[in-house]
Design an enzyme around this catalytic site. Structure first.
Site, PDB file in Angstrom:
ATOM      1  N   GLU A 144       0.500  -1.059  -0.123  1.00 60.55           N
ATOM      2  CA  GLU A 144      -0.036   0.078   0.142  1.00 60.55           C
ATOM      3  C   GLU A 144       1.194   1.314  -0.050  1.00 60.55           C
ATOM      4  O   GLU A 144       1.652   0.959   0.709  1.00 60.55           O
ATOM      5  CB  GLU A 144      -0.904   0.094   1.111  1.00 60.55           C
ATOM      6  CG  GLU A 144      -1.748   0.867   1.752  1.00 60.55           C
ATOM      7  CD  GLU A 144      -2.810   0.683   2.377  1.00 60.55           C
ATOM      8  OE1 GLU A 144      -2.575  -0.168   3.082  1.00 60.55           O
ATOM      9  OE2 GLU A 144      -4.043   1.574   2.461  1.00 60.55           O
ATOM     10  N   ASN A 185     -12.004  -1.767  -1.183  1.00 62.80           N
ATOM     11  CA  ASN A 185     -11.784  -1.646   0.373  1.00 62.80           C
ATOM     12  C   ASN A 185     -12.451  -1.770   2.297  1.00 62.80           C
ATOM     13  O   ASN A 185     -12.875  -0.635   2.242  1.00 62.80           O
ATOM     14  CB  ASN A 185     -10.072  -1.783   0.362  1.00 62.80           C
ATOM     15  CG  ASN A 185      -9.829  -1.932   1.423  1.00 62.80           C
ATOM     16  OD1 ASN A 185      -8.869  -2.882   1.634  1.00 62.80           O
ATOM     17  ND2 ASN A 185      -9.351  -1.246   2.864  1.00 62.80           N
ATOM     18  N   GLU A 186     -12.544  -2.329   2.488  1.00 69.04           N
ATOM     19  CA  GLU A 186     -13.133  -2.103   3.802  1.00 69.04           C
ATOM     20  C   GLU A 186     -14.002  -1.051   3.451  1.00 69.04           C
ATOM     21  O   GLU A 186     -13.848  -0.400   4.969  1.00 69.04           O
ATOM     22  CB  GLU A 186     -11.872  -2.021   4.870  1.00 69.04           C
ATOM     23  CG  GLU A 186     -10.744  -2.659   4.871  1.00 69.04           C
ATOM     24  CD  GLU A 186     -10.365  -2.346   5.940  1.00 69.04           C
ATOM     25  OE1 GLU A 186     -10.307  -1.380   7.193  1.00 69.04           O
ATOM     26  OE2 GLU A 186      -9.422  -3.967   6.422  1.00 69.04           O
ATOM     27  N   TYR A 209      -6.406  -8.896  11.332  1.00 63.55           N
ATOM     28  CA  TYR A 209      -4.869  -8.361  12.306  1.00 63.55           C
ATOM     29  C   TYR A 209      -4.876  -9.461  13.282  1.00 63.55           C
ATOM     30  O   TYR A 209      -6.071  -9.773  14.219  1.00 63.55           O
ATOM     31  CB  TYR A 209      -5.683  -7.223  11.304  1.00 63.55           C
ATOM     32  CG  TYR A 209      -4.263  -6.839  10.582  1.00 63.55           C
ATOM     33  CD1 TYR A 209      -2.964  -6.759  10.367  1.00 63.55           C
ATOM     34  CD2 TYR A 209      -5.204  -6.250  10.080  1.00 63.55           C
ATOM     35  CE1 TYR A 209      -3.224  -6.651   9.086  1.00 63.55           C
ATOM     36  CE2 TYR A 209      -5.925  -5.430   8.399  1.00 63.55           C
ATOM     37  CZ  TYR A 209      -4.072  -5.772   8.420  1.00 63.55           C
ATOM     38  OH  TYR A 209      -4.195  -5.075   6.600  1.00 63.55           O
ATOM     39  N   GLU A 227      -5.777  -9.244   3.941  1.00 62.37           N
ATOM     40  CA  GLU A 227      -5.572  -8.926   4.749  1.00 62.37           C
ATOM     41  C   GLU A 227      -4.757  -9.153   6.116  1.00 62.37           C
ATOM     42  O   GLU A 227      -6.419 -10.059   5.698  1.00 62.37           O
ATOM     43  CB  GLU A 227      -5.289  -7.320   5.059  1.00 62.37           C
ATOM     44  CG  GLU A 227      -5.432  -6.280   3.784  1.00 62.37           C
ATOM     45  CD  GLU A 227      -5.678  -4.514   4.407  1.00 62.37           C
ATOM     46  OE1 GLU A 227      -5.449  -5.011   5.878  1.00 62.37           O
ATOM     47  OE2 GLU A 227      -6.052  -4.178   3.592  1.00 62.37           O
ATOM     48  N   GLN A 254       2.302  -6.081   5.410  1.00 63.50           N
ATOM     49  CA  GLN A 254       2.244  -5.878   3.596  1.00 63.50           C
ATOM     50  C   GLN A 254       3.512  -5.733   3.629  1.00 63.50           C
ATOM     51  O   GLN A 254       5.459  -6.172   4.344  1.00 63.50           O
ATOM     52  CB  GLN A 254       2.316  -4.153   4.199  1.00 63.50           C
ATOM     53  CG  GLN A 254       0.591  -3.822   3.915  1.00 63.50           C
ATOM     54  CD  GLN A 254       0.493  -2.395   3.498  1.00 63.50           C
ATOM     55  OE1 GLN A 254       1.163  -1.581   3.307  1.00 63.50           O
ATOM     56  NE2 GLN A 254      -1.459  -1.602   4.008  1.00 63.50           N
TER      57      GLN A 254
HETATM   58  O1  AHR Z   1      -2.901  -2.787   6.630  1.00 65.09           O
HETATM   59  C1  AHR Z   1      -3.115  -1.562   7.067  1.00 65.09           C
HETATM   60  C2  AHR Z   1      -4.310  -1.063   6.750  1.00 65.09           C
HETATM   61  O2  AHR Z   1      -5.656  -2.336   7.787  1.00 65.09           O
HETATM   62  C3  AHR Z   1      -5.090  -0.909   5.702  1.00 65.09           C
HETATM   63  O3  AHR Z   1      -4.668   0.116   4.800  1.00 65.09           O
HETATM   64  C4  AHR Z   1      -6.428  -0.972   6.038  1.00 65.09           C
HETATM   65  O4  AHR Z   1      -7.509  -1.949   5.175  1.00 65.09           O
HETATM   66  C5  AHR Z   1      -6.467  -2.445   7.219  1.00 65.09           C
HETATM   67  O5  AHR Z   1      -7.632  -1.402   7.898  1.00 65.09           O
END
Ligand code: AHR
Length: 497
Positions: A26, A173-174, A240, A297, A346
């Site tokens: 990103e 995205n999101e 995450y 992600e 990332q």
């Molecule tokens: O990876 C960091 C961020 O985490 C991304 O931009 C977003 O899609 C997610 O919340």
């Protein structure tokens, strides 16, 4: 129950899509700028502005697919800002990520060149949150249309005669969060509308990807599948792993104790439940499993390194991250009937990166080594494997000590990936090799282990954590007894003969 691993070498469960080993880059912190793109005038060796050392390392790891330009940045990105002569491109503030100046020097042409250099598939994420249908439609036309059209002419004027081939295209995205704070019903309708204009030109067939859920938001998956299954090829999922449950105090990337180490691994294991439960909903609307689940992600998210820009999400990477990577990839293998792609967040200098850079220096993180060791699973056939794992307990909480997965290559070589999560004790257990019909086998192995609970590589000691030959096994008949070091990821190659 006896603690053991049973591997049925003759029961194949389908292909492990190489795209499970995908990555995500990103416009965030030093991922693209510095990490990948340094510009043609940089003293750092580069090809048309792209770092040679990073490209070589990613190619070695066999990166199959790369997602770009975000993340949250995707729904603020207007692709026309990133084409044409670079000195004429807009300079602006990346308001979402650390207030850095975005000069748009890395845009569509540079990304497509990067993918060509990496020999990987591009996965482009379009803008729904702040972009128009026309803007998205024109990006696809610019990228993939060979013929007479305003966008094809613009691309040619900018030096790219032939259309590129682009398969993977994300529609937002999101969108439940940074991509517009939408309700699933509203996004489902927008998705249906936007994807209509994501056209297939000529032979280029786009794989349309709808924005999926945040972690355990099962209602999002339910609504998207109910309202839009027939318009999508894949649906995403983001998850995450944080050591704590507090986004303001997530925990440090190094210097942590056993409690945060254990908790991180426990929370990483939750991916199995997440994928299982989202898959159950998808099965209801798509029993044929036509639609893929793309975990685009995932990875660890810690407090940033002291003294760094909080919006840059720069964190170190230890043996704990190697274990998160190893066990998560094993989970994706298990669900490879539904999980067709995943993109760790990332690639360089951000979150659970495989590469860190500092000026001209570059280091490979423990996570890199896991991806490199596991690359043998890409496109291999998943084999049936069950683990009756020893228990790893900490302060009364129990998790399985061992995570394992196995596959067989087209040449017949069997690979078994094994993680010992225990921070203090080796895991000793038999691996029963069934289905070899009396054939003997040769075995070799590689392991990545941590000398301390936060063992990691630094620019001063870039090889503190690196793979070593693994010999702690004994093959007797059909039973291979392995002794996995504490905090280790091991890959065995078993060649029947
Ligand atoms: O990876 C960091 C961020 O985490 C991304 O931009 C977003 O899609 C997610 O919340």
């Amino acid at each position: 129950m006896a603690e053991r691993i049973v591997l049925n070498t003759d029961i194949r469960k389908g292909k492990i899509d190489r795209n499970i080993y995908g990555h995500f880059a990103e416009h965030l912190g030093r991922c693209i700028y510095e990490g990948i793109w340094v510009g043609e005038d940089s003293p750092i060796p580069n090809t048309k502005g792209i770092r040679n050392d990073v490209v070589e390392a990613l190619k070695e790891m066999k990166i199959p697919v790369l997602r770009w330009p975000g993340g949250c940045f995707a729904d603020e990105y207007h692709w026309k800002d990133g084409i044409g002569p670079s000195e004429e491109r807009k300079r602006m503030i990346n308001t979402h990520w650390g207030g850095a100046v975005e000069n748009n020097h890395f845009g569509t042409h540079e990304f497509m060149l990067l993918c060509a250099m990496l020999e990987c598939e591009p996965y482009i994420n379009g803008n729904v949150g702040s972009g128009t249908v026309q803007e998205m439609s024109e990006w696809v036309e610019y990228l993939t249309f060979n013929g007479v059209s305003p966008m094809a002419e613009l691309r040619q004027k900018n030096g790219q005669e032939e259309a590129w081939s682009v398969t993977y295209f994300g529609v937002g995205n999101e969108n439940w969060g940074c991509g517009g704070n939408m309700r699933p019903e509203y996004y489902a309708d927008l998705y249906r509308q936007y994807q209509t204009y994501v056209r297939n030109y000529g032979d280029n067939k786009i794989h349309r990807i709808a924005c999926g859920a945040n972690a355990d938001d099962y209602n999002w998956t339910e609504v998207l599948m109910r309202e839009a299954t027939r318009f999508m090829d894949s649906l995403t999922l983001h998850y995450y792993t944080l050591p704590t449950s507090d986004w303001a105090n997530k925990g440090a990337a190094t210097g942590y104790g056993t409690d945060e180490y254990f908790n991180t691994l426990k929370k990483a294991l939750f991916m199995d439940e997440l994928v299982t439960r989202h898959s159950v909903i998808m099965d209801k609307y798509d029993p044929e499993k036509r639609v893929g689940l793309i975990v685009d992600e995932w990875g660890t998210w810690y407090d940033v390194e002291p003294g760094t820009n909080p919006g840059f999400l720069y964190q170190q990477n230890t043996i704990r991250d190697a274990l998160v990577a190893g066990l998560t990839l094993n989970i994706f293998h298990k669900h490879s009937d539904r999980v067709r792609m995943a993109n760790i967040a990332q690639t360089v200098n951000v979150l659970q990166a495989v590469i860190l850079t500092e000026g001209e220096k570059m280091l490979l993180t423990p996570t890199y080594h896991v991806f490199n060791m596991y690359k043998v699973h890409q496109d291999a056939e998943l084999l049936e494997l069950t683990v009756d794992s020893p228990v790893y307990s900490y302060e009364g909480v129990e998790i399985p000590e061992v995570s394992a997965s196995a596959s067989v290559t087209a040449e017949g070589v069997i690979h078994v990936s094994l993680c010992n999560l225990n921070h203090a004790a080796p895991a000793v257990l038999p691996l029963e090799l069934r289905g070899l019909a009396g054939q003997s086998a040769t075995v070799s192995g590689t392991t990545l282990a941590g000398a301390s609970i936060d063992a990691h590589n630094t620019f001063e000691q870039p090889e503190a954590v690196k793979p070593q030959a693994f010999n702690a096994f004994k093959l007797e008949g059909d039973t291979l007894t392995v002794e996995l070091p504490p905090m280790s990821v091991t890959v065995l190659a078993i060649t029947p003969k």
